[in-house]
Enzyme design. Structure first.
Site: not given
Ligand code: PRP
Length: 179
Positions: A100, A102, A104, A106, A108
């Site tokens: 991934e 990023i 952010d 969490g 996703t």
């Protein structure tokens, strides 16, 4: 951001710093996955540059697959994730490394781990370019991370703002100012 505004991008990490970190992470991944059946799962769109650099620094056999997901907000809940395009590889019994750009909230990553678990892999680990630890709303395992970041908005090196800036070879932060 709109066309009437000017902006500059403040550079946070230069290309050379990023490449040095990726080499370190890739070396560790190569060690850890020696003799394993590694399948890299790159999460589109944001991870395309990070993943391309990571895999070219790997010294271990791997297959590479892609998944495209998008988050949306509806009336009942925030941050629902849906798959736009799914896996081509058979993941049964494989050692999966989710890549991934990023993390952010969490949300996703939590969704992806659940999805991939249902394909019966042998193991699942995660490798992220940026970890916004302070913004997590879900407890997600981050096994390899290049940089831990504060709660800011980043662009470049695959990360976008309204679809732009992904191609920048460095990581930055937008500074806007009116004309
Ligand atoms: C970004 C990023 C992750 C997700 C992380 O994707 O690539 O997939 O957000 O956010 P979270 O931890 O809050 O779930 P985005 O939806 O911006 O799409 P993109 O990859 O196409 O830029």
């Amino acid at each position: 951001m709109n066309s009437k505004q000017n902006y500059t991008v403040e550079i946070l990490f230069h290309e050379r710093q990023i490449q040095k970190k990726i080499f370190e992470i890739a070396s560790q991944v190569s060690k850890d996955y020696k003799d394993k059946d590694l399948v890299i799962v790159a999460v589109l769109n944001g991870s395309f540059i990070f993943c391309a650099d990571l895999v070219r620094n790997l010294d271990v056999r791997c297959a590479i697959d892609f998944i495209q997901v998008s988050s949306y907000v509806d009336i009942q809940s925030q941050g629902k994730v849906q798959i736009i395009s799914g896996f081509k590889e058979d993941l049964i019994g494989k050692d999966i490394l989710i890549v991934e750009d990023i993390i952010d909230t969490g949300i996703t990553l939590e969704f992806l781990i659940r999805e991939i678990s249902s394909k019966k892999p042998k193991s699942i680990k995660t490798c992220v370019f940026l970890d916004k630890k302070c913004a997590h709303k879900k407890e997600v395992p981050i096994n390899y991370s290049c940089f831990e970041m504060g709660n800011d908005f980043f662009v470049g090196y695959g990360l976008d703002c309204n679809g732009f800036f992904r191609q920048l070879p460095y990581l930055g932060r937008i500074k806007e100012f009116d004309k």
